[in-house]
Scaffold this active site. Structure first.
Site, PDB file in Angstrom:
ATOM      1  CG  HIS A 114       4.041  -2.801  -6.181  1.00 30.30           C
ATOM      2  ND1 HIS A 114       5.078  -2.182  -6.807  1.00 30.30           N
ATOM      3  CD2 HIS A 114       4.248  -2.599  -4.856  1.00 30.30           C
ATOM      4  CE1 HIS A 114       5.892  -1.623  -5.915  1.00 30.30           C
ATOM      5  NE2 HIS A 114       5.402  -1.883  -4.713  1.00 30.30           N
ATOM      6  CG  HIS A 122       3.501  -1.794   0.043  1.00 34.30           C
ATOM      7  ND1 HIS A 122       3.889  -0.508   0.340  1.00 34.30           N
ATOM      8  CD2 HIS A 122       3.945  -2.027  -1.217  1.00 34.30           C
ATOM      9  CE1 HIS A 122       4.537   0.009  -0.686  1.00 34.30           C
ATOM     10  NE2 HIS A 122       4.590  -0.900  -1.646  1.00 34.30           N
ATOM     11  CB  CYS A 174      11.389  -2.058  -5.618  1.00 37.18           C
ATOM     12  SG  CYS A 174      12.867  -2.499  -4.659  1.00 37.18           S
ATOM     13  CG  ASN A 196       3.673   1.565  -4.965  1.00 40.36           C
ATOM     14  OD1 ASN A 196       3.839   0.704  -4.118  1.00 40.36           O
ATOM     15  ND2 ASN A 196       4.682   2.267  -5.474  1.00 40.36           N
ATOM     16  NE  ARG A 244       9.516   4.385   1.006  1.00 40.12           N
ATOM     17  CZ  ARG A 244       9.398   3.149   0.534  1.00 40.12           C
ATOM     18  NH1 ARG A 244      10.228   2.686  -0.388  1.00 40.12           N
ATOM     19  NH2 ARG A 244       8.410   2.363   0.953  1.00 40.12           N
ATOM     20  CG  ASP A 245       7.144   2.457  -2.779  1.00 44.17           C
ATOM     21  OD1 ASP A 245       8.097   2.274  -3.552  1.00 44.17           O
ATOM     22  OD2 ASP A 245       6.331   1.565  -2.509  1.00 44.17           O
TER      23      ASP A 245
END
Length: 317
Positions: A217, A215, A248, A257, A21-22
Site C-alpha cells: 500500500h 502486495h 482494507c 494500494n 476486488r481489493d
C-alpha cells in the site's frame, strides 16, 4: 549501470491487477457488472494477464463483489488470462472451485487482532482452514492454485508491531498445510525498503520460489520504494490497483494500494518488461475517472504524464 554489468533484476515482471476486488471492496458505491466486464476486457487488451476479479464472500457483507461468479465466467473466455479470486473461508473455496478460476488467494493475517477482525479466526485457525481447502481442491481433481497471502506482515493498526518470526512461521505453516505458494502483504502501509528486503529475504530462505508475490500500500508514500526493495530480493510478481484505489475494511488507515500505472511505468522505465501497453493502460485509467465519480483516485503518472524520454532508448544506462 555500465553496459557490460548484468542487471540484478529480472528481465520481466508480472503486475497482477487487484482493483476489481481489493479496490472496489473499499468503496461505498457498487460498480455495475457491465462496467466491470469492460474493465476486465480493457485490462486484457492492455496486456495484463493476471487479474483478481473478485471474492466469494456473502453478498450481504460486500455487495460490491456479489457478481464475482459472473466475472470469473467472462474472464475465463480470454485466452491466456490467469483469473484469481479471494476466498476467506471453506464455503468461498467451494464456490471458487465450482467457478473454474485459476487461483484462489486465501488471506491470513500475521496480526492476531486483524485476523480475528477480518476472518473471525486466529492465524493458526486460518492455516487449518487452508489444509481443508487443499483437501477439497484435491478431492475435486482441480488444478486450481492455492496462494496463502500473509497480511499485516510489517505491522498492524489494530495490534501494532507484528514480530517477523510470526510472519515466517505462518509462511512455513501455510506451505506445510498445502498452499502451493505464498505472498506477503503490507496491509496498512507500515513497511519501509529496509524492512522489506530483510523480511522477504528471510521468507525466501523458507519458501524459495514459492514466495511468489508482494502486495504493498502507498499509504505513506513508500509503495514503489517497497516494490523495488522486493524486486531486489527476487520477487517478480506484484499486486496493484488501477488508480491506486483500495484498502482494507477491517484495518483503519489502510488506504491506497500501489497504483498499477505507476508500478508498470517504474518497471518498464527500468527495462523490466511487463507486457503492458502504457497507452492502453492510461486510457483505462481515464475510464476509471468516469466509472468512479467522486471517489478518491491516486497515482503520480496520471498527474504528471509520461516523460518525453519514455520509453528509454534500447541499451540506455
Amino acid at each position: 549501470m555500465p553496459p557490460d554489468c548484468p542487471s540484478p533484476h529480472p528481465a520481466a515482471a508480472i503486475v497482477r491487477e487487484v482493483g476489481l476486488r481489493d479496490g472496489l471492496q473499499s468503496l461505498a458505491m457498487v460498480l455495475p457488472t457491465a462496467t466491470k466486464l469492460e474493465w476486465i476486457d480493457a485490462a486484457y487488451a492492455a496486456g495484463q494477464r493476471e487479474i483478481e476479479v473478485g471474492s466469494f464472500v456473502p453478498a450481504r457483507l460486500l455487495p460490491q463483489l456479489a457478481d464475482t461468479g459472473e466475472l470469473v465466467a467472462h474472464a475465463k473466455r480470454l485466452p491466456g488470462l490467469s483469473v484469481s479470486v479471494l476466498v476467506p473461508n471453506l464455503k468461498g473455496a467451494e464456490r471458487a472451485l465450482a467457478s473454474g478460476a485459476d487461483l484462489m488467494l486465501v488471506p491470513l493475517s500475521a496480526s492476531h487482532a486483524h485476523s480475528v477482525a477480518n476472518l473471525r479466526k486466529t492465524p493458526q485457525e486460518a492455516v487449518a482452514m487452508v489444509r481443508e481447502m487443499r483437501a477439497a481442491r484435491d478431492c475435486a481433481g482441480s488444478s486450481m492454485l492455492i496462494e496463502g497471502g500473509v497480511g499485516t506482515a510489517f505491522g498492524c493498526t489494530l495490534q501494532g508491531a507484528v514480530p517477523p518470526g510470526e510472519v515466517l512461521r505462518l509462511v512455513a505453516d501455510l506451505l506445510e498445510a498445502g498452499a502451493d505458494r505464498v505472498s506477503l502483504a503490507d496491509t496498512v502501509g507500515y513497511a519501509d525498503p529496509a524492512a522489506v528486503r530483510r523480511l522477504f529475504g528471510q521468507a525466501r530462505r523458507i519458501a524459495g520460489d514459492r514466495l511468489c508475490c508482494a502486495h504493498f500500500h502507498d499509504t505513506r508514500g513508500l509503495g514503489l520504494a517497497n516494490a523495488l526493495a522486493a524486486l531486489d530480493s527476487g520477487v517478480a510478481r506484484f499486486d496493484a490497483c488501477l488508480a491506486g484505489i483500495g484498502g482494507c475494511p477491517h484495518a483503519p488507515g489502510a488506504s491506497g494500494n500501489v497504483s498499477t500505472e505507476d508500478l508498470v511505468f517504474m518497471l518498464e522505465s527500468m527495462g523490466i518488461g511487463t507486457g503492458v501497453d502504457m497507452a492502453r493502460l492510461l486510457a483505462l485509467r481515464e475510464a476509471a475517472v468516469r466509472w468512479l465519480p467522486d471517489q478518491p483516485l491516486h497515482g503520480a503518472l496520471w498527474r504528471a504524464g509520461l516523460p518525453r524520454t519514455y520509453p528509454a532508448p534500447s541499451g540506455a544506462a
